[in-house]
Enzyme design. Structure first.
Site, PDB file in Angstrom:
ATOM      1  N   SER A 107      20.560  15.744  -6.696  1.00  0.00           N
ATOM      2  CA  SER A 107      20.209  15.121  -5.927  1.00  0.00           C
ATOM      3  C   SER A 107      20.776  16.618  -4.742  1.00  0.00           C
ATOM      4  O   SER A 107      21.021  18.238  -4.946  1.00  0.00           O
ATOM      5  CB  SER A 107      20.302  13.720  -5.059  1.00  0.00           C
ATOM      6  OG  SER A 107      19.502  14.166  -4.225  1.00  0.00           O
ATOM      7  N   ASP A 245      10.760   9.951  -9.104  1.00  0.00           N
ATOM      8  CA  ASP A 245      11.767  10.570  -8.154  1.00  0.00           C
ATOM      9  C   ASP A 245      11.508  10.932  -7.069  1.00  0.00           C
ATOM     10  O   ASP A 245       9.960  12.026  -6.753  1.00  0.00           O
ATOM     11  CB  ASP A 245      11.685  11.263  -8.833  1.00  0.00           C
ATOM     12  CG  ASP A 245      13.566  12.207  -8.150  1.00  0.00           C
ATOM     13  OD1 ASP A 245      13.957  11.886  -7.466  1.00  0.00           O
ATOM     14  OD2 ASP A 245      14.419  11.947  -9.459  1.00  0.00           O
ATOM     15  N   HIS A 272      15.114   8.299  -8.280  1.00  0.00           N
ATOM     16  CA  HIS A 272      16.051   9.159  -7.937  1.00  0.00           C
ATOM     17  C   HIS A 272      17.262   9.237  -8.785  1.00  0.00           C
ATOM     18  O   HIS A 272      18.315   9.938  -8.833  1.00  0.00           O
ATOM     19  CB  HIS A 272      15.606   9.462  -6.381  1.00  0.00           C
ATOM     20  CG  HIS A 272      17.102  10.426  -6.241  1.00  0.00           C
ATOM     21  ND1 HIS A 272      16.665  11.819  -6.636  1.00  0.00           N
ATOM     22  CD2 HIS A 272      17.781  10.936  -5.065  1.00  0.00           C
ATOM     23  CE1 HIS A 272      17.734  12.585  -5.716  1.00  0.00           C
ATOM     24  NE2 HIS A 272      18.619  12.314  -4.952  1.00  0.00           N
TER      25      HIS A 272
END
Length: 296
Positions: A107, A245, A272
């Protein structure tokens, strides 16, 4: 598979007068250096998901980025920039004597890993970009698409609160919660390390760099775009993403097409955090990539 493991070593590192805490697992000659997401999150959720790589002979290192976890939390908004975090990451690598590493960024940690790879490519054997992007304006368009699935009335309500700055209004928070369960973690009960990181979130770096939530980017990274520079990253790259995601497969494909030596894995039934949502597919893919490039 992931499990909670106590670190073998804990380090306190001076970074420009601030204390940053790092954690090391295992003693393998190949080091996986983890950069967690956020910004502003302790490393618990990513550390606990990857410390199990010691079972395959790897050393795993993670650290609480400045402003998070056990590290210092200075009250200075000028510190929250991606360039400063790149130098912090390099300071940690050098202080621990890690040499060339397999860098894994998740991320926000993926944005940081991309910047690091462009700045210090000589220090990396491989790069794993998990659930991340290299083009923020493109991501913002993708997030608008995900939000649109809530329906036009809900989107209009969200836009109203965003215009007013009333991000804590119950109806706005309810819409964000739905999006979180669709696109951040689709498990009915979020794993303890995830909850632990979220419960200790420092919102100052997050709001300064990203925004008030996962689906509104108005911070100092809102215009960040490294797609034109990715052809310079010639080392082996693994890109992973979940089919649902928030940082979408379209964003992942955009990176793959720009990188000269990249492969892409999309994990079914995951958003995610595939390492928690679909571990039976995630770990074999990661371990296969690392094994094929251990010699760097």
């Amino acid at each position: 598979m992931w499990r909670e493991i106590r670190p073998d070593e804990r380090f306190e590192i001076d970074v420009d007068g601030h204390r940053v805490v790092a954690y090391s697992f295992g003693t393998g000659s190949e080091t996986v250096f983890c950069l967690n997401g956020g910004p502003g999150l302790p490393c618990d959720y990513l550390r606990e998901a990857h410390s199990c790589l010691i079972d395959k002979g790897y050393r795993v290192v993670a650290f609480d980025q400045l402003g998070t976890g056990a590290s210092d939390r200075p009250d200075d908004l000028t510190l929250w920039t991606i360039g400063r975090y790149v130098e912090e990451t390099e300071t940690v690598r050098k202080a621990l004597g890690l040499g060339k590493v397999h860098m894994l960024g998740h991320s926000w940690g993926g944005w940081l890993a991309i910047e690091y790879a462009l700045t210090y490519p000589e220090n990396l054997k491989t790069l794993t970009l998990e659930d991340t992007v290299a083009d923020m304006p493109h991501l913002i368009l993708e997030l608008e698409r995900l939000r649109a699935a809530l329906g036009p009335e809900t989107v209009a309500m969200m836009q109203k609160h965003e215009a007013q700055g009333t991000y804590n209004h119950p109806e706005y928070l309810a819409a964000v919660t739905i999006l979180n369960y669709r696109h951040v973690c689709r498990l009915p009960e979020w794993p303890a390390p995830v909850r632990r990181s979220l419960d200790d979130w420092n919102m100052a770096p997050y709001e300064t760099m990203q925004g008030p939530n996962e689906f509104l980017y108005i911070g100092n990274l809102k215009d960040w775009n490294r797609i034109p520079d990715l052809p310079r990253v010639t080392l082996p790259v693994l890109i992973t993403t979940g089919e649902h995601d928030e940082l979408t497969p379209a964003c992942a494909l955009r990176m793959k097409l720009a990188l000269p030596n990249a492969e892409l894995k999309v994990f079914a039934n995951a958003s995610h955090m595939p390492f928690y949502e679909n571990p039976q597919d995630y770990y074999p893919a990661l371990l296969d990539f690392l094994a094929r490039h251990e010699a760097g």
